[in-house]
Write an enzyme that holds these catalytic residues in place. Sequence first.
Site, PDB file in Angstrom:
ATOM      1  N   LYS A  99      -3.666   7.840   4.300  1.00 18.58           N
ATOM      2  CA  LYS A  99      -4.948   8.115   3.640  1.00 18.58           C
ATOM      3  C   LYS A  99      -5.198   9.608   3.446  1.00 18.58           C
ATOM      4  CE  LYS A  99      -7.445   3.907   4.784  1.00 18.58           C
ATOM      5  NZ  LYS A  99      -8.628   3.306   5.402  1.00 18.58           N
TER       6      LYS A  99
ATOM      7  N   LYS B  55      -0.156  -3.777  -2.617  1.00 18.16           N
ATOM      8  CA  LYS B  55      -1.249  -4.620  -2.121  1.00 18.16           C
ATOM      9  C   LYS B  55      -2.386  -4.655  -3.144  1.00 18.16           C
ATOM     10  CE  LYS B  55      -3.950  -5.265   2.095  1.00 18.16           C
ATOM     11  NZ  LYS B  55      -4.360  -4.684   3.367  1.00 18.16           N
TER      12      LYS B  55
ATOM     13  N   LYS C 120      -9.036  -2.543  -4.459  1.00 16.34           N
ATOM     14  CA  LYS C 120     -10.168  -2.148  -5.287  1.00 16.34           C
ATOM     15  C   LYS C 120      -9.913  -0.797  -5.948  1.00 16.34           C
ATOM     16  CE  LYS C 120     -14.752  -0.359  -5.175  1.00 16.34           C
ATOM     17  NZ  LYS C 120     -15.348   0.855  -4.645  1.00 16.34           N
TER      18      LYS C 120
END
Length: 333
Positions: A114, A198, A201
């Site tokens: 991240k 994956k 959103k």
Amino acid sequence: MSKKIFSGVQPSGNLHLGNYLGAIKNFVELQNVKENQCIFCVVDLHAITVKQEPKELKKNIRETAATFIACGIDPTKSIIFNQSMVSAHSEAAWILSCVSRIGWLNRMTQFKEKAGKDKEKASIGLYSYPVLMAADILLYDATHVPVGDDQKQHLELCRDIAQKFNNDFNVQNFLKVPEPLIQKQFSRIMSLKDGMKKMSKSDASDLSRINLTDSKEEISNKVKKAKTDTLPLPENVEALVERPEAENLLGIYASLKNQNLENSINEFKKQNFSEFKKKLSDALTEKIEPISKEIKRLLNDEKYLDSILLAGSDKADKIASKKIKEMKELVGF
């Protein structure tokens, strides 16, 4: 044997099929086991590890609660609450961060992913997020935590933190060491545009995912455009090797139908994708359309959603405030 189950979902807005099949569907099944006590948290403190628009965050908290309820989580059977309304989460996170070790956090692969290349610009919150996650779980004496592949490492850290606290303060089993509940099948739903990624959103293309608020027409269009390969559908599981899109679409169908992958393969073997996609679209519409309508209905009743979160937060606070009081006494406060 009865289980005390804790899990949280970030209020990122626009929850999708991956969230439903990979987590929320399992939450509903766990809740419906009579002996289980389930606590489901909208983890808004976790959400602010990256910058949020305040009005959007408030909306997303309600939308996540609406999605829980629309998918079948019953606020009379389970506790549904948002994390920031229970101050014990922040207090316990600080105490546990003083027990945790930097070496442990440095091993967390999700932070590296991240934060990207420029770790110096990442927030401290993003780095220490797993300690807050441990606090979330340990405050409720959870015996079991549903986890996907990407959270297994965090639960291992939670177990280490619990054991170190118990050892440091000489209180065996004060913080319960939770067990993972790993969904063996269909825990990871992939993008409709790339079977190696994956479903997310954050993907720029809305065609990559089925949103839980999508209409029948949107679902049908996305399934039609979903990436496939040129071969007919396989005859067995082994034939899915190196066919990630076929495996993903068959896995979605199997999960929706509550059957194993082999049954889905037997149903469609040697058929072309166009026939299978019609059936998949029907199965998705049957499951998602009622959820979508209910989410939209609930979002029009903000007072009701706020009352559910408030009542859930009161119940959660009764449990968590007792635990944090005991933790403070052990620490010497």
